[in-house]
Scaffold this active site. Sequence first.
Site, PDB file in Angstrom:
ATOM      1  N   ASP A 181       0.828  -1.196   0.000  1.00  0.00           N
ATOM      2  CA  ASP A 181       0.000   0.000   0.000  1.00  0.00           C
ATOM      3  C   ASP A 181       0.868   1.254   0.000  1.00  0.00           C
ATOM      4  O   ASP A 181       1.935   1.259  -0.620  1.00  0.00           O
ATOM      5  CB  ASP A 181      -0.909  -0.033   1.248  1.00  0.00           C
ATOM      6  CG  ASP A 181      -2.270   0.592   1.005  1.00  0.00           C
ATOM      7  OD1 ASP A 181      -2.331   1.822   0.856  1.00  0.00           O
ATOM      8  OD2 ASP A 181      -3.270  -0.149   0.970  1.00  0.00           O
ATOM      9  N   HIS A 190      -3.430   5.740   4.254  1.00  0.00           N
ATOM     10  CA  HIS A 190      -4.230   4.658   3.693  1.00  0.00           C
ATOM     11  C   HIS A 190      -3.729   3.272   4.109  1.00  0.00           C
ATOM     12  O   HIS A 190      -4.487   2.447   4.618  1.00  0.00           O
ATOM     13  CB  HIS A 190      -4.252   4.773   2.173  1.00  0.00           C
ATOM     14  CG  HIS A 190      -5.133   3.782   1.499  1.00  0.00           C
ATOM     15  ND1 HIS A 190      -4.682   2.555   1.062  1.00  0.00           N
ATOM     16  CD2 HIS A 190      -6.444   3.821   1.188  1.00  0.00           C
ATOM     17  CE1 HIS A 190      -5.678   1.892   0.504  1.00  0.00           C
ATOM     18  NE2 HIS A 190      -6.761   2.633   0.564  1.00  0.00           N
ATOM     19  N   SER A 250     -11.388  -0.891  -0.815  1.00  0.00           N
ATOM     20  CA  SER A 250     -10.131  -1.059  -0.077  1.00  0.00           C
ATOM     21  C   SER A 250     -10.408  -1.699   1.265  1.00  0.00           C
ATOM     22  O   SER A 250      -9.764  -2.666   1.674  1.00  0.00           O
ATOM     23  CB  SER A 250      -9.459   0.297   0.168  1.00  0.00           C
ATOM     24  OG  SER A 250      -8.793   0.756  -0.953  1.00  0.00           O
TER      25      SER A 250
END
Length: 372
Positions: free
Chosen positions: A21, A55, A216
């Site tokens: 990520d 994230h 996600s």
Amino acid sequence: MKAEEMWKASTGKGVKVAVVDTGVNPDTPSLKGQVLTDEVPKEVSYKATEDYDGHGTSMAELIAGTGADGTLRGLAPDAKIVPYRVALTGLDKAEMQKAPHLAKVIRAIADSDVKIINMSFGGKIDLPDVREAMKYAHDKGKLMFAGTGNDAMETEFTGFPAAYPYVVGVAASDESGVVGEFSQHGNYVDLAAPGLDVPTWCDKTFRSYCTGEGTSMASAIASASAALVWSAHPDWTANQVLASLIDTAGRDWARDDPSTYLGYGLIRPRKVLENKDFNPGPADTDPLAKENFRGVVDESGKPVAASPSPSTEPSKGTETSDGDDQGDRASATASETDTSGNTTLWVALGAAAAALVIGGGAFAVIRSRRGA
């Protein structure tokens, strides 16, 4: 999902999950002691623990957060995270050039003792070297999850890496099991998981949580679900773990007739964990062989992986709540790319620090038959 009941049977202990990520911050209260920074191979370790927008850290917490100090508690709180940083949207050009290539990262993970690879990002381009790396990881016994994408209301496209053979494409649903309007659909959707109203870090400052929506988060929940099952059954293969999740997925249609929007249904690891004698099927049988090959063979008669085609049907689903898109990231290697987002994991965001649990979602209810 009834996480608190599941935790009586499994908490993910002994299972390592690679989070590929934007990087993972190992110093949030929820992730202290959870991130195995020393296990990232040097050749692909560039700034793996420096999350440039929050994230990757959010995905890691959804998977294995401890809930310490009122922070987010993940679905598999005793699993461990191995962080990787790749070039995704939001990274400046100079940093993109320094980031390790996705194919190299996947191969490095394949050669490690990580069991599960979570990829909460996506794009439109099918890269041959990445495709080959996914096959390599599968051959090494890894189980891979990726969000299918969040642009269903704007455009149709086939999202990679979710669409690669051997990667489980995860769509996002609400707490009742209805697919989110934004959740990308097509023949590459394999499973669904909660992906609306999910807490994630608002940004790279790690000062507060926001709620968002996207595939996600759904991918992260699917990865955590697999960690719970694999922890309870350490002798199972990746094929068997995935087969058990497919067999127990919530759906109101035939097992052999998957949905374009929700695949084989809404993931329910509790249904596996509550049955100590669960039969996961053969160790060497790919439960997604039909999707991965579709009967295509080369000149010698060997199966050839086929790229799925996006659905030509309009997107279906219920209204999704407005929220931050923080959960989704697009691959920086392609334009007009998308990433995945939220999950409705039950978390605690207060002094009590008690994790809530994903509730409802017994059956996935909006679907369309897949094309041939």
